[in-house]
Write an enzyme that holds these catalytic residues in place. Sequence first.
Site, PDB file in Angstrom:
ATOM      1  N   CYS A 131       0.867  -1.182   0.000  1.00  7.57           N
ATOM      2  CA  CYS A 131       0.000   0.000   0.000  1.00  7.57           C
ATOM      3  C   CYS A 131       0.903   1.232   0.000  1.00  7.57           C
ATOM      4  O   CYS A 131       1.671   1.437   0.955  1.00  7.57           O
ATOM      5  CB  CYS A 131      -0.858  -0.044   1.267  1.00  7.57           C
ATOM      6  SG  CYS A 131      -1.918   1.394   1.490  1.00  7.57           S
TER       7      CYS A 131
ATOM      8  N   CYS B  79      -0.651   3.609  -6.693  1.00 10.93           N
ATOM      9  CA  CYS B  79      -1.555   3.067  -5.670  1.00 10.93           C
ATOM     10  C   CYS B  79      -1.791   1.631  -6.091  1.00 10.93           C
ATOM     11  O   CYS B  79      -2.066   1.366  -7.275  1.00 10.93           O
ATOM     12  CB  CYS B  79      -2.860   3.852  -5.642  1.00 10.93           C
ATOM     13  SG  CYS B  79      -4.191   3.040  -4.725  1.00 10.93           S
TER      14      CYS B  79
HETATM   15  N1  DGL Z   1      -3.863   0.675  -2.084  1.00 11.95           N
HETATM   16  C1  DGL Z   1      -3.452   1.818  -1.378  1.00 11.95           C
HETATM   17  C2  DGL Z   1      -2.284   2.535  -1.991  1.00 11.95           C
HETATM   18  O1  DGL Z   1      -1.461   1.883  -2.609  1.00 11.95           O
HETATM   19  C3  DGL Z   1      -4.474   2.683  -0.701  1.00 11.95           C
HETATM   20  C4  DGL Z   1      -5.677   3.110  -1.418  1.00 11.95           C
HETATM   21  C5  DGL Z   1      -6.642   3.692  -0.417  1.00 11.95           C
HETATM   22  O2  DGL Z   1      -6.992   2.978   0.536  1.00 11.95           O
HETATM   23  O3  DGL Z   1      -6.995   4.866  -0.586  1.00 11.95           O
HETATM   24  O4  DGL Z   1      -2.129   3.719  -1.844  1.00 11.95           O
END
Ligand code: DGL
Length: 272
Positions: free
Chosen positions: A76, A191
Amino acid sequence: MSDPRPVVGVFDSGVGGLSVWRALREALPHAHLSYLADNAWAPYGERPAEALQERLLALVRDWREREPLHLLVLACNTATAVGIDALRAGHPDLPIVGIEPAIRPALAATRSGQVGVVATRATLGSARYRALRGACMASAAPGAAVHERAADGLAHAIERGDETGAEALCRRHLRALLDEAPDIDTLVLGCTHYPLVLPCWRAACGERPLTLIDPAEAVARRVLNVLADAAAVPGAASMGDAVWRCTGQPEALARATRQWLGLSPVVEPIQS
Ligand code: DGL
Protein backbone atom coordinates in the site's frame (compact mmCIF):
# COMPACT_ATOMS: atom_id res chain seq x y z
CA MET A 1 6.55 -29.69 14.87
CA SER A 2 6.33 -26.00 14.01
CA ASP A 3 6.09 -24.95 10.36
CA PRO A 4 9.59 -23.88 9.18
CA ARG A 5 8.27 -21.76 6.32
CA PRO A 6 8.59 -18.00 6.68
CA VAL A 7 5.31 -16.15 7.06
CA VAL A 8 5.18 -13.17 4.73
CA GLY A 9 2.56 -10.66 5.81
CA VAL A 10 0.95 -8.66 3.00
CA PHE A 11 -0.92 -5.56 4.09
CA ASP A 12 -3.21 -3.12 2.32
CA SER A 13 -6.10 -0.87 3.23
CA GLY A 14 -8.27 -3.22 1.21
CA VAL A 15 -8.07 -5.12 -2.05
CA GLY A 16 -5.24 -3.15 -3.69
CA GLY A 17 -2.57 -5.36 -2.16
CA LEU A 18 -3.89 -8.19 -4.33
CA SER A 19 -1.90 -6.72 -7.22
CA VAL A 20 1.25 -7.19 -5.12
CA TRP A 21 0.09 -10.55 -3.74
CA ARG A 22 -0.11 -11.80 -7.34
CA ALA A 23 3.53 -10.84 -8.00
CA LEU A 24 4.65 -12.29 -4.66
CA ARG A 25 2.92 -15.60 -5.33
CA GLU A 26 4.68 -15.76 -8.68
CA ALA A 27 8.12 -14.97 -7.21
CA LEU A 28 7.64 -17.11 -4.10
CA PRO A 29 5.41 -20.04 -5.04
CA HIS A 30 6.26 -21.92 -1.86
CA ALA A 31 5.89 -19.12 0.68
CA HIS A 32 3.17 -18.83 3.27
CA LEU A 33 1.41 -15.55 2.46
CA SER A 34 -0.78 -13.96 5.09
CA TYR A 35 -2.95 -11.13 3.75
CA LEU A 36 -4.53 -8.48 5.92
CA ALA A 37 -6.96 -5.92 4.51
CA ASP A 38 -7.99 -3.06 6.75
CA ASN A 39 -11.19 -2.71 4.79
CA ALA A 40 -13.11 -1.38 7.80
CA TRP A 41 -11.00 1.76 7.26
CA ALA A 42 -10.54 1.72 3.47
CA PRO A 43 -9.97 3.83 1.54
CA TYR A 44 -6.94 5.23 3.34
CA GLY A 45 -6.07 7.81 0.73
CA GLU A 46 -8.27 10.62 1.94
CA ARG A 47 -7.68 10.11 5.71
CA PRO A 48 -5.32 12.17 7.90
CA ALA A 49 -1.78 10.80 8.22
CA GLU A 50 -1.65 10.81 12.06
CA ALA A 51 -4.78 8.67 12.39
CA LEU A 52 -3.45 6.22 9.79
CA GLN A 53 -0.10 5.94 11.55
CA GLU A 54 -1.72 5.04 14.86
CA ARG A 55 -4.01 2.59 13.16
CA LEU A 56 -1.11 0.85 11.40
CA LEU A 57 0.88 0.52 14.62
CA ALA A 58 -2.08 -1.08 16.39
CA LEU A 59 -2.88 -3.45 13.52
CA VAL A 60 0.70 -4.72 13.14
CA ARG A 61 1.07 -5.17 16.90
CA ASP A 62 -2.09 -7.31 16.99
CA TRP A 63 -1.05 -9.20 13.85
CA ARG A 64 2.28 -10.21 15.37
CA GLU A 65 0.47 -11.47 18.47
CA ARG A 66 -1.67 -13.63 16.19
CA GLU A 67 1.16 -15.18 14.14
CA PRO A 68 4.96 -14.98 13.76
CA LEU A 69 5.55 -12.66 10.81
CA HIS A 70 9.04 -13.05 9.31
CA LEU A 71 8.63 -10.19 6.89
CA LEU A 72 5.95 -7.59 6.31
CA VAL A 73 5.11 -6.22 2.89
CA LEU A 74 3.26 -2.91 3.02
CA ALA A 75 1.45 -3.47 -0.26
CA CYS A 76 0.00 0.00 0.00
CA ASN A 77 1.67 3.22 -1.15
CA THR A 78 -0.39 5.25 1.31
CA ALA A 79 0.54 3.10 4.32
CA THR A 80 4.18 3.19 3.23
CA ALA A 81 4.11 6.97 2.77
CA VAL A 82 2.60 7.75 6.14
CA GLY A 83 3.58 4.77 8.29
CA ILE A 84 6.68 2.83 7.29
CA ASP A 85 9.09 4.88 9.43
CA ALA A 86 6.90 4.54 12.54
CA LEU A 87 6.41 0.82 11.91
CA ARG A 88 10.15 0.24 11.47
CA ALA A 89 10.84 2.18 14.67
CA GLY A 90 8.19 0.19 16.54
CA HIS A 91 9.29 -3.20 15.14
CA PRO A 92 13.07 -3.08 14.68
CA ASP A 93 13.25 -6.91 14.49
CA LEU A 94 10.79 -7.17 11.60
CA PRO A 95 11.99 -6.61 8.01
CA ILE A 96 9.44 -4.33 6.32
CA VAL A 97 9.30 -3.85 2.56
CA GLY A 98 7.18 -0.92 1.39
CA ILE A 99 5.94 0.24 -1.99
CA GLU A 100 6.42 3.69 -3.46
CA PRO A 101 5.42 5.34 -6.74
CA ALA A 102 7.98 4.15 -9.32
CA ILE A 103 9.16 7.61 -10.39
CA ARG A 104 12.76 6.55 -11.07
CA PRO A 105 11.89 3.70 -13.48
CA ALA A 106 9.40 6.03 -15.17
CA LEU A 107 12.04 8.73 -15.68
CA ALA A 108 14.31 6.04 -17.13
CA ALA A 109 11.57 4.84 -19.49
CA THR A 110 10.12 8.14 -20.74
CA ARG A 111 11.10 9.42 -24.17
CA SER A 112 9.32 12.76 -23.91
CA GLY A 113 10.72 13.45 -20.42
CA GLN A 114 7.15 13.99 -19.15
CA VAL A 115 6.00 11.52 -16.51
CA GLY A 116 2.58 11.32 -14.85
CA VAL A 117 1.93 9.90 -11.39
CA VAL A 118 -1.52 8.88 -10.20
CA ALA A 119 -1.76 8.09 -6.49
CA THR A 120 -3.88 8.87 -3.46
CA ARG A 121 -4.06 12.35 -2.00
CA ALA A 122 -2.34 11.10 1.20
CA THR A 123 0.58 9.60 -0.74
CA LEU A 124 1.12 12.70 -2.88
CA GLY A 125 0.86 14.98 0.17
CA SER A 126 3.39 13.04 2.24
CA ALA A 127 6.90 14.18 3.12
CA ARG A 128 8.16 10.76 2.01
CA TYR A 129 6.76 11.23 -1.48
CA ARG A 130 8.23 14.74 -1.76
CA ALA A 131 11.64 13.41 -0.72
CA LEU A 132 11.44 10.58 -3.26
CA ARG A 133 10.43 12.99 -6.01
CA GLY A 134 13.23 15.39 -5.09
CA ALA A 135 15.84 12.61 -5.13
CA CYS A 136 14.62 11.32 -8.50
CA MET A 137 14.54 14.79 -10.05
CA ALA A 138 18.06 15.53 -8.82
CA SER A 139 19.42 12.93 -11.23
CA ALA A 140 16.83 13.33 -13.99
CA ALA A 141 17.66 14.51 -17.52
CA PRO A 142 17.40 18.28 -18.09
CA GLY A 143 13.84 19.26 -18.98
CA ALA A 144 12.29 16.19 -17.37
CA ALA A 145 9.16 16.78 -15.31
CA VAL A 146 6.82 14.81 -13.08
CA HIS A 147 3.11 15.70 -13.03
CA GLU A 148 0.85 14.40 -10.27
CA ARG A 149 -2.84 13.73 -10.01
CA ALA A 150 -4.66 12.55 -6.87
CA ALA A 151 -7.07 9.99 -8.30
CA ASP A 152 -9.84 10.70 -5.79
CA GLY A 153 -12.58 8.09 -5.69
CA LEU A 154 -10.75 5.48 -7.76
CA ALA A 155 -9.54 3.20 -4.93
CA HIS A 156 -13.05 3.32 -3.49
CA ALA A 157 -14.64 2.27 -6.82
CA ILE A 158 -12.15 -0.62 -7.11
CA GLU A 159 -12.82 -1.57 -3.50
CA ARG A 160 -16.51 -1.89 -4.40
CA GLY A 161 -15.69 -3.95 -7.53
CA ASP A 162 -17.29 -1.21 -9.66
CA GLU A 163 -15.40 -1.50 -12.95
CA THR A 164 -17.72 0.90 -14.81
CA GLY A 165 -17.16 3.58 -12.18
CA ALA A 166 -13.43 2.82 -12.18
CA GLU A 167 -13.18 3.26 -15.93
CA ALA A 168 -14.97 6.62 -15.80
CA LEU A 169 -12.56 7.76 -13.06
CA CYS A 170 -9.48 6.53 -14.98
CA ARG A 171 -10.68 8.58 -17.96
CA ARG A 172 -11.36 11.66 -15.86
CA HIS A 173 -8.03 11.61 -14.00
CA LEU A 174 -5.98 10.80 -17.09
CA ARG A 175 -7.66 13.58 -19.06
CA ALA A 176 -6.88 16.08 -16.28
CA LEU A 177 -3.21 15.03 -16.31
CA LEU A 178 -2.95 15.24 -20.08
CA ASP A 179 -4.66 18.64 -20.14
CA GLU A 180 -1.86 19.83 -17.87
CA ALA A 181 0.96 18.06 -19.72
CA PRO A 182 -0.04 16.68 -23.15
CA ASP A 183 3.39 15.10 -23.74
CA ILE A 184 3.18 12.63 -20.87
CA ASP A 185 4.15 9.23 -22.30
CA THR A 186 4.72 7.28 -19.07
CA LEU A 187 2.24 6.90 -16.23
CA VAL A 188 3.15 5.62 -12.77
CA LEU A 189 0.35 3.70 -11.06
CA GLY A 190 1.18 4.91 -7.55
CA CYS A 191 -1.56 3.07 -5.67
CA THR A 192 -1.76 -0.72 -5.53
CA HIS A 193 -5.47 -0.64 -6.31
CA TYR A 194 -4.89 0.89 -9.75
CA PRO A 195 -3.13 -2.04 -11.55
CA LEU A 196 -6.18 -4.18 -10.78
CA VAL A 197 -8.06 -2.16 -13.40
CA LEU A 198 -5.37 -2.15 -16.09
CA PRO A 199 -8.01 -2.65 -18.85
CA CYS A 200 -9.75 0.53 -17.62
CA TRP A 201 -6.48 2.46 -17.91
CA ARG A 202 -5.90 1.01 -21.36
CA ALA A 203 -9.42 2.02 -22.43
CA ALA A 204 -8.80 5.51 -21.02
CA CYS A 205 -5.53 5.74 -23.02
CA GLY A 206 -7.36 4.87 -26.25
CA GLU A 207 -4.98 5.10 -29.22
CA ARG A 208 -2.44 7.03 -27.20
CA PRO A 209 0.72 4.95 -26.54
CA LEU A 210 1.24 5.39 -22.81
CA THR A 211 3.61 3.19 -20.80
CA LEU A 212 1.98 2.16 -17.52
CA ILE A 213 4.35 1.45 -14.64
CA ASP A 214 3.40 -0.87 -11.77
CA PRO A 215 6.14 -1.60 -9.21
CA ALA A 216 4.62 -4.88 -7.92
CA GLU A 217 7.23 -7.11 -9.56
CA ALA A 218 10.08 -4.96 -8.25
CA VAL A 219 8.60 -5.30 -4.75
CA ALA A 220 8.43 -9.07 -5.14
CA ARG A 221 12.10 -9.17 -6.22
CA ARG A 222 13.03 -7.08 -3.19
CA VAL A 223 11.14 -9.48 -0.89
CA LEU A 224 12.95 -12.43 -2.48
CA ASN A 225 16.31 -10.73 -1.84
CA VAL A 226 15.49 -9.92 1.78
CA LEU A 227 14.40 -13.51 2.43
CA ALA A 228 17.49 -14.84 0.63
CA ASP A 229 19.73 -12.67 2.83
CA ALA A 230 18.01 -14.21 5.85
CA ALA A 231 18.42 -17.69 4.24
CA ALA A 232 14.65 -17.98 4.47
CA VAL A 233 13.50 -18.60 0.88
CA PRO A 234 11.17 -21.59 1.22
CA GLY A 235 12.19 -24.68 -0.73
CA ALA A 236 10.08 -26.51 -3.28
CA ALA A 237 9.39 -29.29 -0.78
CA SER A 238 6.51 -27.35 0.73
CA MET A 239 3.36 -26.02 -0.93
CA GLY A 240 2.70 -22.31 -0.77
CA ASP A 241 -0.46 -21.52 1.11
CA ALA A 242 -2.33 -18.40 2.00
CA VAL A 243 -4.37 -16.93 4.82
CA TRP A 244 -6.83 -14.07 4.31
CA ARG A 245 -8.04 -11.73 7.02
CA CYS A 246 -9.81 -8.41 7.09
CA THR A 247 -11.13 -5.90 9.58
CA GLY A 248 -14.38 -5.21 7.70
CA GLN A 249 -16.71 -7.26 5.51
CA PRO A 250 -15.12 -10.66 4.67
CA GLU A 251 -17.45 -10.98 1.65
CA ALA A 252 -15.88 -7.89 0.12
CA LEU A 253 -12.35 -9.35 0.20
CA ALA A 254 -13.60 -12.79 -0.90
CA ARG A 255 -15.41 -11.24 -3.88
CA ALA A 256 -12.35 -9.19 -4.82
CA THR A 257 -9.99 -12.18 -4.71
CA ARG A 258 -12.42 -13.99 -7.02
CA GLN A 259 -12.78 -10.99 -9.30
CA TRP A 260 -9.11 -9.97 -9.52
CA LEU A 261 -7.19 -13.20 -8.81
CA GLY A 262 -9.65 -15.94 -9.70
CA LEU A 263 -9.31 -17.46 -6.19
CA SER A 264 -12.04 -18.47 -3.75
CA PRO A 265 -10.50 -18.09 -0.32
CA VAL A 266 -12.06 -18.31 3.11
CA VAL A 267 -11.67 -14.87 4.67
CA GLU A 268 -11.43 -14.56 8.43
CA PRO A 269 -12.86 -11.37 9.93
CA ILE A 270 -10.80 -9.92 12.78
CA GLN A 271 -11.68 -7.41 15.48
CA SER A 272 -9.79 -4.17 15.25
N1 DGL B 1 -3.86 0.67 -2.08
C1 DGL B 1 -3.45 1.82 -1.38
C2 DGL B 1 -2.28 2.54 -1.99
O1 DGL B 1 -1.46 1.88 -2.61
C3 DGL B 1 -4.47 2.68 -0.70
C4 DGL B 1 -5.68 3.11 -1.42
C5 DGL B 1 -6.64 3.69 -0.42
O2 DGL B 1 -6.99 2.98 0.54
O3 DGL B 1 -6.99 4.87 -0.59
O4 DGL B 1 -2.13 3.72 -1.84
